[in-house]
Design an enzyme around this catalytic site. Sequence first.
Site, short mmCIF file in Angstrom:
data_model
loop_
_atom_site.label_atom_id
_atom_site.label_comp_id
_atom_site.label_asym_id
_atom_site.label_seq_id
_atom_site.Cartn_x
_atom_site.Cartn_y
_atom_site.Cartn_z
N GLY A 44 0.76 -1.25 0.00
CA GLY A 44 0.00 0.00 0.00
C GLY A 44 0.79 1.29 0.00
O GLY A 44 0.30 2.31 -0.47
N GLU A 99 3.82 4.12 5.92
CA GLU A 99 2.68 3.20 5.82
C GLU A 99 1.52 3.91 5.12
O GLU A 99 1.41 5.14 5.15
CB GLU A 99 2.33 2.73 7.24
CG GLU A 99 1.06 1.95 7.43
CD GLU A 99 1.02 0.58 6.75
OE1 GLU A 99 1.39 0.51 5.56
OE2 GLU A 99 0.54 -0.38 7.37
N ASP A 100 0.68 3.11 4.50
CA ASP A 100 -0.44 3.72 3.77
C ASP A 100 -1.53 4.26 4.68
O ASP A 100 -2.01 5.37 4.52
CB ASP A 100 -1.04 2.72 2.75
CG ASP A 100 -1.43 1.37 3.36
OD1 ASP A 100 -1.27 1.18 4.58
OD2 ASP A 100 -1.90 0.50 2.60
N ASP A 103 -5.47 2.28 10.76
CA ASP A 103 -6.87 1.94 11.03
C ASP A 103 -6.99 1.49 12.48
O ASP A 103 -7.14 2.33 13.38
CB ASP A 103 -7.33 0.86 10.03
CG ASP A 103 -8.81 0.54 10.14
OD1 ASP A 103 -9.51 1.23 10.89
OD2 ASP A 103 -9.27 -0.42 9.49
N LYS A 131 -7.61 6.77 9.84
CA LYS A 131 -9.04 6.66 10.14
C LYS A 131 -9.24 6.91 11.63
O LYS A 131 -8.32 6.74 12.41
CB LYS A 131 -9.53 5.25 9.79
CG LYS A 131 -9.62 4.96 8.31
CD LYS A 131 -10.26 3.59 8.11
CE LYS A 131 -10.25 3.19 6.66
NZ LYS A 131 -10.86 1.86 6.46
N VAL A 152 -11.06 3.07 1.78
CA VAL A 152 -10.50 3.95 0.76
C VAL A 152 -9.56 3.20 -0.17
O VAL A 152 -8.91 2.23 0.24
CB VAL A 152 -9.79 5.17 1.38
CG1 VAL A 152 -10.79 6.15 1.96
CG2 VAL A 152 -8.78 4.76 2.43
N ASP A 158 -5.70 -0.34 -1.81
CA ASP A 158 -6.42 -1.27 -2.67
C ASP A 158 -7.71 -1.80 -2.07
O ASP A 158 -7.97 -1.68 -0.88
CB ASP A 158 -5.53 -2.48 -2.96
CG ASP A 158 -5.46 -3.42 -1.76
OD1 ASP A 158 -5.15 -2.94 -0.66
OD2 ASP A 158 -5.73 -4.63 -1.92
N ARG A 164 -5.11 0.40 -6.97
CA ARG A 164 -3.89 0.97 -6.39
C ARG A 164 -3.33 2.12 -7.20
O ARG A 164 -2.75 3.06 -6.66
CB ARG A 164 -2.80 -0.10 -6.27
CG ARG A 164 -3.05 -1.14 -5.20
CD ARG A 164 -1.76 -1.91 -4.92
NE ARG A 164 -2.01 -3.17 -4.23
CZ ARG A 164 -2.16 -3.31 -2.91
NH1 ARG A 164 -2.09 -2.25 -2.14
NH2 ARG A 164 -2.38 -4.48 -2.37
P1 IMP Z 1 -4.51 -1.53 11.02
O1 IMP Z 1 -3.54 -2.59 11.46
O2 IMP Z 1 -5.91 -1.89 11.40
O3 IMP Z 1 -4.14 -0.15 11.44
O4 IMP Z 1 -4.59 -1.63 9.46
C1 IMP Z 1 -3.68 -1.13 8.62
C2 IMP Z 1 -3.72 -1.90 7.31
O5 IMP Z 1 -5.05 -2.26 6.93
C3 IMP Z 1 -3.21 -1.06 6.20
O6 IMP Z 1 -1.84 -1.29 6.01
C4 IMP Z 1 -4.04 -1.49 5.01
O7 IMP Z 1 -3.38 -2.49 4.30
C5 IMP Z 1 -5.30 -2.04 5.57
N1 IMP Z 1 -6.43 -1.09 5.45
C6 IMP Z 1 -7.17 -0.61 6.47
N2 IMP Z 1 -8.14 0.21 6.03
C7 IMP Z 1 -8.00 0.27 4.69
C8 IMP Z 1 -8.72 0.97 3.65
O8 IMP Z 1 -9.67 1.75 3.88
N3 IMP Z 1 -8.28 0.77 2.38
C9 IMP Z 1 -7.24 -0.04 2.08
N4 IMP Z 1 -6.54 -0.71 3.02
C10 IMP Z 1 -6.92 -0.57 4.31
MG MG Z 2 -1.16 -2.27 4.07
#
Ligand code: IMP
Ligand code: MG
Length: 180
Positions: A44, A99-100, A103, A131, A152, A158, A164
Site C-alpha cells: 500500500g 505506511e499507507d 486503522d 481513520k 478507501v 487497494d 492501487r
Molecule cells: P490496522 O492494522 O488496522 O491499522 O490496518 C492497517 C492496514 O489495513 C493497512 O496497512 C491497510 O493495508 C489495511 N487497510 C485498512 N483500512 C483500509 C482501507 O480503507 N483501504 C485499504 N486498506 C486498508
Molecule cells: Mg497495508
Amino acid sequence: MGNLQPRVLVSEEDIKKRVVELAAIIERDYAGADEILLLGVLRGAFIFLADLARELTVPRRIDFIALSSYENGSNFAGGVRLIMDSRINVTGKHVLIVEDILDSGRTLSYLLETFEARHPASLRSCVLVRKPGQQVEVDVDYIGFDIPDEWVVGYGLDYGDHYRALAYIGVIEPDVEADD
Ligand code: IMP
Ligand code: MG
C-alpha cells in the site's frame, strides 16, 4: 470489481500539496541526521513512498517490508506478521516507517515494537491517511490526512488489489461492488 469509479475523497492536487508539506516537516526534523532509512510497507505505501522520497533532500536510503494483510478488504486484522524483512540492518539508523493507512493501529504498533527491538538510532512513522478510532494506542509522527471511517482506495491503497494506481484517494461504496 475494479471497474467502478470511486468517489474522490482526497484529490490528486491535495495529495501532491500535502506530500510537499510533509517532506518539508520531515526535512526539518531530520536536519542533523547523516542519513535516514525510509522503510516502506508493501504494498500500500509504494506510491506514497515514491513521491515522498523524491521530495526529500536529506540523504536517504529506501527499503521495503511486507506484512500479512487483511483478507480481501474485510475488516479483520488477525495477527500481523512480517513476511518480508528489510535487507538493511536498522541498528543505529534513523528509521522512518512509511505506511499507507492507520486503522486499528495493530499494524503500526507491531512494526514499531519490532523495529524498536533492533535498536535504531531513532524510529518514527509516517502514514498517508488515518481513520478514526484506533483500537491500539500508537504513536504516529507524520500524518497526511485524517479521513472518515470508510474503505478507501487509490494512491497505493487497494480493494482486493484493485485501484492501487488511481492518482487520488477515493471511496468505493460497499454495496455497489459486492457482485465482484
Ligand atoms: P490496522 O492494522 O488496522 O491499522 O490496518 C492497517 C492496514 O489495513 C493497512 O496497512 C491497510 O493495508 C489495511 N487497510 C485498512 N483500512 C483500509 C482501507 O480503507 N483501504 C485499504 N486498506 C486498508
Ligand atoms: Mg497495508
